[in-house]
Enzyme design. Structure first.
Site, short mmCIF file in Angstrom:
data_model
loop_
_atom_site.label_atom_id
_atom_site.label_comp_id
_atom_site.label_asym_id
_atom_site.label_seq_id
_atom_site.Cartn_x
_atom_site.Cartn_y
_atom_site.Cartn_z
N ASP A 118 10.30 0.50 66.85
CA ASP A 118 9.40 1.06 66.10
C ASP A 118 9.78 1.87 64.80
O ASP A 118 10.67 2.59 64.99
CB ASP A 118 8.41 1.93 67.13
CG ASP A 118 7.09 2.40 66.66
OD1 ASP A 118 6.72 1.76 65.63
OD2 ASP A 118 6.65 3.49 66.88
N TYR A 120 8.66 3.56 61.10
CA TYR A 120 7.78 4.63 60.40
C TYR A 120 7.49 4.49 58.98
O TYR A 120 7.87 5.36 57.93
CB TYR A 120 8.80 5.89 60.61
CG TYR A 120 8.25 7.30 60.56
CD1 TYR A 120 7.03 7.66 61.08
CD2 TYR A 120 8.89 8.29 60.00
CE1 TYR A 120 6.38 8.96 60.83
CE2 TYR A 120 8.46 9.43 59.87
CZ TYR A 120 7.20 10.05 60.45
OH TYR A 120 6.73 11.28 60.29
N HIS A 125 1.34 8.16 56.29
CA HIS A 125 1.43 8.59 57.48
C HIS A 125 2.74 9.73 57.66
O HIS A 125 2.54 10.78 58.45
CB HIS A 125 1.64 7.48 58.56
CG HIS A 125 1.91 8.15 60.14
ND1 HIS A 125 1.15 8.56 60.89
CD2 HIS A 125 3.21 7.67 60.76
CE1 HIS A 125 1.81 8.86 62.11
NE2 HIS A 125 3.15 8.22 61.85
N ARG A 134 6.27 19.85 60.54
CA ARG A 134 7.27 20.67 60.01
C ARG A 134 6.42 21.41 58.52
O ARG A 134 6.96 20.94 57.43
CB ARG A 134 8.42 19.79 59.76
CG ARG A 134 8.96 19.18 60.78
CD ARG A 134 9.98 18.11 60.46
NE ARG A 134 9.68 16.96 59.96
CZ ARG A 134 9.23 15.76 60.89
NH1 ARG A 134 9.28 15.89 62.15
NH2 ARG A 134 8.52 14.83 60.20
N ASP A 225 0.83 2.35 69.80
CA ASP A 225 2.01 2.89 70.02
C ASP A 225 1.42 4.19 70.67
O ASP A 225 1.45 5.19 69.99
CB ASP A 225 2.91 3.18 68.97
CG ASP A 225 4.02 3.98 69.45
OD1 ASP A 225 4.42 4.16 70.52
OD2 ASP A 225 4.70 4.64 68.60
N GLN A 232 5.92 14.87 72.78
CA GLN A 232 6.67 14.37 71.50
C GLN A 232 7.37 15.70 70.76
O GLN A 232 8.25 15.82 70.52
CB GLN A 232 5.81 13.68 70.20
CG GLN A 232 6.44 13.22 69.28
CD GLN A 232 5.52 12.47 68.53
OE1 GLN A 232 4.51 12.09 68.62
NE2 GLN A 232 6.27 11.88 67.18
N TYR A 236 11.36 16.23 70.77
CA TYR A 236 11.78 15.11 69.74
C TYR A 236 13.13 15.51 68.89
O TYR A 236 13.84 14.94 68.40
CB TYR A 236 10.86 14.67 68.80
CG TYR A 236 10.52 15.59 67.41
CD1 TYR A 236 10.88 15.10 66.29
CD2 TYR A 236 9.84 16.48 67.79
CE1 TYR A 236 10.42 15.68 65.21
CE2 TYR A 236 9.29 17.22 66.43
CZ TYR A 236 9.89 17.00 65.16
OH TYR A 236 9.49 17.58 64.15
N LYS A 245 6.46 8.48 74.01
CA LYS A 245 6.10 7.44 73.61
C LYS A 245 6.34 6.23 74.42
O LYS A 245 5.83 5.17 74.25
CB LYS A 245 6.77 7.03 72.20
CG LYS A 245 5.89 7.96 70.85
CD LYS A 245 6.75 7.92 69.79
CE LYS A 245 5.97 8.49 68.61
NZ LYS A 245 4.73 7.80 68.10
N THR A 249 3.11 0.81 75.67
CA THR A 249 2.74 0.28 74.03
C THR A 249 1.99 -1.03 74.50
O THR A 249 2.46 -1.97 75.11
CB THR A 249 4.13 0.26 73.41
OG1 THR A 249 4.72 1.32 73.38
CG2 THR A 249 3.91 -0.69 72.16
N THR A 336 2.94 3.52 62.34
CA THR A 336 1.45 3.76 61.89
C THR A 336 1.05 3.47 60.82
O THR A 336 1.47 3.68 59.70
CB THR A 336 1.23 5.31 62.26
OG1 THR A 336 1.92 5.63 63.60
CG2 THR A 336 -0.12 5.63 62.35
O1 LIG Z 1 8.05 12.67 62.13
C1 LIG Z 1 8.03 12.63 63.33
O2 LIG Z 1 8.60 13.61 63.86
C2 LIG Z 1 7.68 11.53 64.15
C3 LIG Z 1 6.58 10.78 63.88
C4 LIG Z 1 6.24 9.75 64.82
O3 LIG Z 1 5.51 9.99 65.68
C5 LIG Z 1 7.44 8.53 65.01
C6 LIG Z 1 6.42 7.24 64.98
O4 LIG Z 1 6.06 6.68 66.12
C7 LIG Z 1 6.51 6.67 63.62
C8 LIG Z 1 5.21 5.67 63.51
O5 LIG Z 1 4.62 5.20 64.44
O6 LIG Z 1 5.14 5.65 61.96
CA LIG Z 2 4.82 4.29 66.17
MG LIG Z 3 4.52 3.72 72.44
#
Ligand SMILES: O=C(O)/C=C/C(=O)CC(=O)CC(=O)O
Ligand SMILES: [Ca+2]
Ligand SMILES: [Mg+2]
Length: 403
Positions: A118, A120, A125, A134, A225, A232, A236, A245, A249, A336
């Protein structure tokens, strides 16, 4: 596009521009490969055998695995044959007996999922999530514009659309508690994504170039997802997403072949800084897919896939640049899909700004994260040739209470 001898309504969901592949059962017989056309499904194996097509074996199994492994020349041959069979009246007598009503079939996971990655890849997003998770740091990490960030997910929990999703349980640490608590996730979310399935494998030790994307990737589908934001957030750092996660899915049942997306190809957003040479290609692989997210029937978002910073072709090159092999059935997801507007955000974490700004639904209820019984459906369309539409169908799932 030529006309079909089949009565396909002008506004039908699956016109000749899409011809997606899936796996279905009817009351009688085991799973088989089907092609959606209008309000019918064509039994592809039976039609290919009746036509004496050279690729009949590749489409006569219980799923798409053999077709995926057959490679680009066969994929093109199947699609060209389908277009001929469905438009030239000379084929009607042989093909028509192998059509069934789409409303009467049950759809299944279309292929065996090998590995699952997956990404990012939406700058909007990633920026929003960075701000939420953060707040004391730069929203985009220093590596974000140099490589497509991703993680390896859990292929065994990739499920077909329509599968109920049991609310996950685990550790989370509310900011008000000194130690973690155990229990059902209180911040269950979606991520509206686009998935890609690899057909042609690659050997260990070899890279796949950005320009070889269409030789390896068979098709495109929708992917949700499901994400537990409280699990999380606690787990993480420093290794990335894990149990928040991996519980489920969901994927849409109709795989749209890459060849159906020629008219949807667009330039991706400008990349600054210019990525390293292995992430550059000579052809545009941005894709103008327009997603829609519904919660209990109400539209809550319109994520635009054309705005994704990294393309699926760049992601494939990045996934293999270290010499990692590809296997038939490998799935990777875009990340996403969120656009710049609040109404284009692909998850509730962003849509409700971490629960601080609840969404008001037309039925008078409010939502931050998902409640038991909620149903989420993601759909998408893309432009096809000559003003036609390519349709991705839907991926849907309902939340059941934690066990
Ligand atoms: O920035 C983070 O800590 C993590 C973000 C996410 O949720 C990871 C992810 O599944 C990425 C996405 O789907 O764009
Ligand atoms: Ca994702
Ligand atoms: Mg998932």
């Amino acid at each position: 596009m030529p006309d079909s001898w089949l009565d396909i309504a002008p506004d039908a969901q699956f016109g000749l521009a899409t011809l997606p592949y899936g796996v279905y059962t009817t009351g009688a017989g085991g799973p088989r490969v089907g092609v959606a056309v209008g309000d019918r499904v064509l039994d592809l194996g039976a039609a290919a055998r009746a036509q004496g097509a050279p690729f009949a074996d590749a489409v006569s199994g219980p799923n798409l695995d053999a077709l995926l492994a057959a490679g680009r020349p066969v994929w093109d041959q199947v699609r060209e044959s389908l277009l001929t069979w469905l438009t030239d009246p000379v084929h009607e007598q042989v093909v028509r007996p192998h059509l069934v009503d789409r409303a009467s079939v049950t759809l299944h996971l279309p292929f065996t999922v090998a590995d699952y990655v997956d990404f990012y890849a939406s700058e909007h997003h990633a920026t929003n999530v960075g701000r939420i998770f953060r707040p004391e740091q730069e929203p985009l990490t220093p590596n974000w514009k140099h490589l497509p960030i991703g993680y390896h997910g859990r292929s065994g929990t990739v499920v077909a659309s329509g599968t109920d999703i049991v609310r996950p349980t685990g550790q989370r640490k509310p900011p008000t508690e000194p130690v973690p608590v155990f229990g059902p996730s209180a911040r269950l979310d979606i991520e509206a994504e686009v998935g890609f399935v690899v057909g042609t494998p690659s050997p260990m030790g070899e890279r796949v170039a950005v320009d070889d994307f269409a030789d390896h990737v068979f098709g495109v589908f929708l992917l949700n997802d499901w994400s537990s934001r409280d699990l999380q957030a606690w787990e993480y750092v420093p290794l990335g997403p894990f149990l928040g996660k991996s519980f489920a899915t969901s994927v849409s049942p109709w795989v749209v072949p890459v060849a159906a997306l020629e008219s949807a190809r667009v330039e991706q957003p400008a990349q600054d800084p210019e990525p390293l040479p292995y992430l550059r290609g000579s052809q545009p692989w941005g894709l103008d897919l327009r997603l829609e997210v519904r919660l209990n029937g109400h539209v809550v978002s319109h994520p635009p896939f054309a705005q994704m910073y990294w393309t699926a072709a760049q992601q494939l090159a990045h996934m293999t640049v270290n010499g990692a092999s590809l296997r038939t059935g490998d799935v990777y997801a875009s990340g996403t899909v969120s656009g710049p507007e609040p109404s284009q955000r692909g998850c509730f974490l962003e849509l409700t700004w971490s629960g601080k700004e609840p969404l008001r639904l037309p039925d008078g209820t409010e939502r931050t994260f998902l409640e038991d019984g909620d149903e989420v459906t993601i759909t998408a369309t893309a432009p096809g040739p000559d003003g036609t539409r390519v349709d991705f169908g839907e991926v849907t799932g309902r939340i059941l209470p934690a066990k």
